[in-house]
Design an enzyme around this catalytic site. Structure first.
Site, mmCIF file in Angstrom:
data_model
loop_
_atom_site.group_PDB
_atom_site.id
_atom_site.type_symbol
_atom_site.label_atom_id
_atom_site.label_comp_id
_atom_site.label_asym_id
_atom_site.label_seq_id
_atom_site.Cartn_x
_atom_site.Cartn_y
_atom_site.Cartn_z
ATOM 1 N N GLY A 1 39.527 67.928 78.069
ATOM 2 C CA GLY A 1 38.398 68.816 77.815
ATOM 3 C C GLY A 1 37.643 69.217 79.070
ATOM 4 N N GLY B 1 44.511 69.773 72.838
ATOM 5 C CA GLY B 1 43.203 69.752 72.180
ATOM 6 C C GLY B 1 42.658 71.161 72.046
ATOM 7 N N GLY B 2 41.767 71.541 72.951
ATOM 8 C CA GLY B 2 41.060 72.821 72.860
ATOM 9 C C GLY B 2 41.977 74.021 72.633
ATOM 10 C CG HIS C 1 42.289 60.962 71.231
ATOM 11 N ND1 HIS C 1 41.115 61.201 71.911
ATOM 12 C CD2 HIS C 1 43.105 62.008 71.502
ATOM 13 C CE1 HIS C 1 41.231 62.363 72.545
ATOM 14 N NE2 HIS C 1 42.422 62.866 72.321
ATOM 15 C CD GLU D 1 38.176 63.423 72.383
ATOM 16 O OE1 GLU D 1 38.430 63.652 71.192
ATOM 17 O OE2 GLU D 1 38.439 64.221 73.313
ATOM 18 C CD GLU E 1 45.641 63.116 74.865
ATOM 19 O OE1 GLU E 1 45.868 64.312 74.674
ATOM 20 O OE2 GLU E 1 44.757 62.484 74.256
ATOM 21 C CB SER F 1 42.899 70.587 80.751
ATOM 22 O OG SER F 1 41.601 70.048 80.577
ATOM 23 C CG ASN G 1 43.432 65.813 68.486
ATOM 24 O OD1 ASN G 1 42.849 65.925 67.401
ATOM 25 N ND2 ASN G 1 43.057 64.943 69.404
ATOM 26 C CD1 TRP G 2 44.283 71.781 65.639
ATOM 27 C CD2 TRP G 2 43.699 72.170 63.513
ATOM 28 N NE1 TRP G 2 45.218 72.635 65.103
ATOM 29 C CE2 TRP G 2 44.886 72.897 63.797
ATOM 30 C CE3 TRP G 2 43.163 72.264 62.228
ATOM 31 C CZ2 TRP G 2 45.535 73.697 62.851
ATOM 32 C CZ3 TRP G 2 43.811 73.066 61.273
ATOM 33 C CH2 TRP G 2 44.971 73.770 61.591
ATOM 34 C CE LYS G 3 40.579 66.532 71.552
ATOM 35 N NZ LYS G 3 40.126 66.335 72.928
HETATM 36 P P1 13P Z 1 42.138 69.127 75.685
HETATM 37 O O1 13P Z 1 43.460 69.821 75.551
HETATM 38 O O2 13P Z 1 41.012 69.873 75.048
HETATM 39 O O3 13P Z 1 41.867 68.704 77.098
HETATM 40 O O4 13P Z 1 42.268 67.775 74.812
HETATM 41 C C1 13P Z 1 43.365 66.973 75.002
HETATM 42 C C2 13P Z 1 43.358 65.958 73.930
HETATM 43 O O5 13P Z 1 42.503 65.097 73.876
HETATM 44 C C3 13P Z 1 44.399 66.047 72.892
HETATM 45 O O6 13P Z 1 44.413 64.903 72.116
#
Ligand code: 13P
Length: 262
Positions: free
Chosen positions: A177, A238-239, A99, A101, A171, A217, A13-15
């Protein structure tokens, strides 16, 4: 191993990150690694603006495309929104729904998650339905209760046949994050609970085949012990999905754990 029938499922997930050049480069790195990822289901989830670029780069490979969000109507006067048929048209096979967020920053509720998941299924997309507790809920011992609510409302009136196409991603919000990953035991407890809920509502066959991802993470260094857990079928990253090195490192670690199970 009971409950696990498939190779690792690894989604990035590149956000709200990456311009078109960076998106193309990253997608190319993943496609180039395809021969070693044969047993993985690999999904790239760029921002809407890069869908077409990534679609072109992954075309002809087994790497799949996903979107980060959708609206539940098919078309109309909904400025700023994108529908499930539009995502299909853009080459997506997957879409994230609910998600944390989106829940925390953009007012999504279990009700909107349900409408979005059903719209995705109707259009032939696989919804990756995200659930997870915030830290206060975990500290209050309400984690499983919160997950139950999210699953019951988010998947309300989804048929057994459709549920077989749904991917669930656990999650924990406090792990996203933050660099603070759930321990394998903490993640497994919730993932097993999710499979159990699916079993109660939809039966053994559906539960045993359900793909349940962990996210929060995830990095190459922690993915092996997480994937060793029975009910973690892969990762929503994510990251660490923004670098080819770390995204592919996670896939390799999951494959290493998967290979040991056979
Ligand atoms: P991180 O891997 O940056 O913690 O993000 C997880 C995430 O929200 C994937 O959708």
């Amino acid at each position: 191993m009971a409950g696990r029938r498939r190779g690792p499922f690894i989604a990035g997930n590149w956000k709200m990150n990456l311009g078109l050049h960076e998106a193309r480069d990253l997608a190319r790195k993943v496609v180039d690694a395809e021969p070693e990822l044969r047993e993985c289901t690999t999904v790239l989830i760029p921002p809407f603006t890069a869908l077409e670029t990534v679609r072109g780069t992954v075309a002809g490979s087994a790497v799949a495309l996903g979107a980060q969000n959708l609206y539940w109507e098919d078309a109309g006067a909904f400025t700023g929104e994108v529908s499930a048929p539009m995502l299909r048209d853009a080459g997506c096979a997957y879409v994230l729904v609910g998600h944390s967020e989106r829940r925390q920053l953009f007012g999504e509720t279990d009700g909107t998650v349900n409408r979005k998941a059903k719209a995705a299924l109707k259009a032939g997309l696989v919804p990756i339905v995200c659930v997870g507790e915030v830290l206060a809920e975990r500290d209050a011992g309400r984690t499983l209760e919160r997950i139950d609510e999210q699953l019951a409302r988010g998947l309300e009136s989804v048929s057994g046949q459709d549920l077989e196409r749904v991917v669930v991603a656990y999650e924990p919000v406090w792990a996203i994050g933050t660099g603070r990953t759930a321990s394998p035991g903490q993640a497994q407890e919730v993932q097993a609970h999710i499979r159990d809920r699916i079993r109660k509502s939809y039966g053994n066959g559906t539960a045993d085949c359900a793909i349940i991802l962990y996210g929060g993470s995830v990095k190459p260094a922690n993915s092996y012990p997480l994937f060793k857990e029975n009910d973690i079928d892969g990762f929503l990253v994510g990251g660490a999905s923004l670098s080819g090195l770390s995204f592919l490192g996670i896939a390799r670690e999951a494959l290493r754990a998967y290979g040991e199970e056979k």
